[in-house]
Design an enzyme around this catalytic site. Sequence first.
Site, PDB file in Angstrom:
ATOM      1  CG  ASN A  36      -0.202  -0.123   2.501  1.00 56.53           C
ATOM      2  OD1 ASN A  36       0.578   0.755   2.845  1.00 56.53           O
ATOM      3  ND2 ASN A  36      -0.397  -1.225   3.219  1.00 56.53           N
ATOM      4  CG  ASP A  79      -6.834  -5.067   6.022  1.00 60.57           C
ATOM      5  OD1 ASP A  79      -6.327  -4.941   7.152  1.00 60.57           O
ATOM      6  OD2 ASP A  79      -7.465  -4.158   5.443  1.00 60.57           O
ATOM      7  CE  LYS A 129       8.721 -12.105 -14.007  1.00 55.97           C
ATOM      8  NZ  LYS A 129       9.541 -11.480 -15.036  1.00 55.97           N
ATOM      9  N   PRO A 178      -3.201 -11.553  10.461  1.00 55.96           N
ATOM     10  CG  PRO A 178      -1.285 -11.956  11.713  1.00 55.96           C
ATOM     11  CD  PRO A 178      -1.859 -12.126  10.332  1.00 55.96           C
ATOM     12  CG  ASP A 179      -6.256  -6.087  13.891  1.00 51.83           C
ATOM     13  OD1 ASP A 179      -5.423  -5.472  14.597  1.00 51.83           O
ATOM     14  OD2 ASP A 179      -7.201  -5.528  13.307  1.00 51.83           O
ATOM     15  CG  PHE A 219      -2.522   5.899  13.486  1.00 48.61           C
ATOM     16  CD1 PHE A 219      -2.498   7.210  13.044  1.00 48.61           C
ATOM     17  CD2 PHE A 219      -1.681   5.523  14.516  1.00 48.61           C
ATOM     18  CE1 PHE A 219      -1.645   8.134  13.610  1.00 48.61           C
ATOM     19  CE2 PHE A 219      -0.815   6.436  15.083  1.00 48.61           C
ATOM     20  CZ  PHE A 219      -0.799   7.751  14.623  1.00 48.61           C
TER      21      PHE A 219
HETATM   22  O1  C5P Z   1      -8.602  -2.181  10.661  1.00 46.84           O
HETATM   23  P1  C5P Z   1      -7.655  -1.115  10.197  1.00 46.84           P
HETATM   24  O2  C5P Z   1      -6.571  -1.637   9.300  1.00 46.84           O
HETATM   25  O3  C5P Z   1      -8.313   0.106   9.633  1.00 46.84           O
HETATM   26  O4  C5P Z   1      -6.973  -0.634  11.559  1.00 46.84           O
HETATM   27  C1  C5P Z   1      -5.920   0.273  11.583  1.00 46.84           C
HETATM   28  C2  C5P Z   1      -5.138   0.112  12.847  1.00 46.84           C
HETATM   29  O5  C5P Z   1      -4.913  -1.259  13.166  1.00 46.84           O
HETATM   30  C3  C5P Z   1      -3.748   0.703  12.719  1.00 46.84           C
HETATM   31  O6  C5P Z   1      -3.377   1.154  14.010  1.00 46.84           O
HETATM   32  C4  C5P Z   1      -2.918  -0.470  12.248  1.00 46.84           C
HETATM   33  O7  C5P Z   1      -1.556  -0.314  12.564  1.00 46.84           O
HETATM   34  C5  C5P Z   1      -3.544  -1.622  13.002  1.00 46.84           C
HETATM   35  N1  C5P Z   1      -3.539  -2.904  12.275  1.00 46.84           N
HETATM   36  C6  C5P Z   1      -2.746  -3.949  12.741  1.00 46.84           C
HETATM   37  N2  C5P Z   1      -2.768  -5.157  12.092  1.00 46.84           N
HETATM   38  C7  C5P Z   1      -3.560  -5.343  11.034  1.00 46.84           C
HETATM   39  C8  C5P Z   1      -4.372  -4.307  10.544  1.00 46.84           C
HETATM   40  C9  C5P Z   1      -4.325  -3.083  11.197  1.00 46.84           C
HETATM   41  O8  C5P Z   1      -2.008  -3.771  13.715  1.00 46.84           O
HETATM   42  N3  C5P Z   1      -3.575  -6.514  10.413  1.00 46.84           N
END
Ligand code: C5P
Length: 405
Positions: free
Chosen positions: A210, A279, A289, A305-306, A323
């Site tokens: 991104n 995400d 390749k 993972p979040d 953020f």
């Molecule tokens: O859900 P979203 O991506 O909008 O959330 C943004 C926040 O979550 C940011 O603080 C980002 O660093 C964190 N984030 C994370 N791991 C992810 C997605 C987002 O730590 N996989």
Amino acid sequence: MSVLIGRKIVVGVSGGIAAYKTAQLIRLLRLAGAQVRVVMTPAAEQFITPLTLQALSGEPVRQSLFDAAHEAAMGHIELARWADLILIAPASADCMARMSAGMADDLLTTICLASEVPIALAPAMNQGMWRNSATAYNVHTLAQRGIAIWGPAEGDQACGETGPGRMLEPEQLLQSVQQFFQGGRANGIRVLLTAGPTREPIDPVRFLSNRSSGKMGFALARAFSSEGAGVTLVSGPVALSTPAGVTRIDVETALEMEAAVMTRVTECDIFVGCAAVADYRPAVVAEQKIKKLAQKRAIELVRNPDILAAVAALPRPPFTVGFAAETERPEEYAQEKRKAKGVDMIAANLVAAAQGGFERDENALIVLWEGGRKALPMTDKQQLAQLLVTQVLIHYEATHSAEDC
Ligand code: C5P
């Protein structure tokens, strides 16, 4: 050189016997090079004369909201904007109750309500009043709004009792003001940050990523470090140099970022997720390749993972800051995100073209926490980082001292 040279401080004086110490505080602030303008409540005049404080501050003392002469010279809104810091010393129980309720029934509370600048209170009152749950509730509410509470101290009181409620001594308040301006507010605090984008490989030469430049995360790392924090920065691929004193760990993918964070998170007090973590990642990474043989090609993606949510869900999480980069309704979506991820604080920004955000040097943020918000104006990312660090530290200290009780 004194850090207070040229600093503009509004000293608010509310009604309490500790007001006699404020005369000395004003003298010390002036000697250290600050410009001081005094605002007194009607009750304060029962304890010390405006003339005394005028002589010491070298400026006319403001007392009334409806003073035509003063409003013509420097109106109360102008005074609210003029200051770098508003310090109310002494802050009486009544003054804090009115501020907590958002009232603006005298010049001092009106300035506080109108002002965007940091506010610090030096409470002073009888120990029973300080211990009263109404005062505790008001102090908690004000701290939640980002107002710094300096003191009170414990000891003998003018009323003959002993306990908490003494205003800090002028020398101690001077020190707090100096610390406020010079940094060092995060001494001994350990901060872990993520920054930049992640890269999710498709094959050995291609990846999904991104537009994040990492500038905001690096500016935050620099700002925390300049406040004396021990900073570890887990960074995705960016073209930025490491801020002085910061430990940097380079990663590429979300899984690498997660591993780097999770192995270090138990050793931090504050975690800031500033990275634009992808995400999704390709379910399979081709070993060679991929050739352009087919007209159409689908890439199966799986969720990453979040990291932020995982940190916030730990049994003993650090103070967590996230953020939310949004293209519409930033405040609403960010508040939902804050709750869903269980984080203490979230900074929302619009990433639509003219609004700052990704790849730009400027940005504006709305900072949200449980029960409060603060808008940080459009400015360059380093200055914005400084403002955000102030908010984070105020709230970290408030939750920290609540845990200590
Ligand atoms: O859900 P979203 O991506 O909008 O959330 C943004 C926040 O979550 C940011 O603080 C980002 O660093 C964190 N984030 C994370 N791991 C992810 C997605 C987002 O730590 N996989």
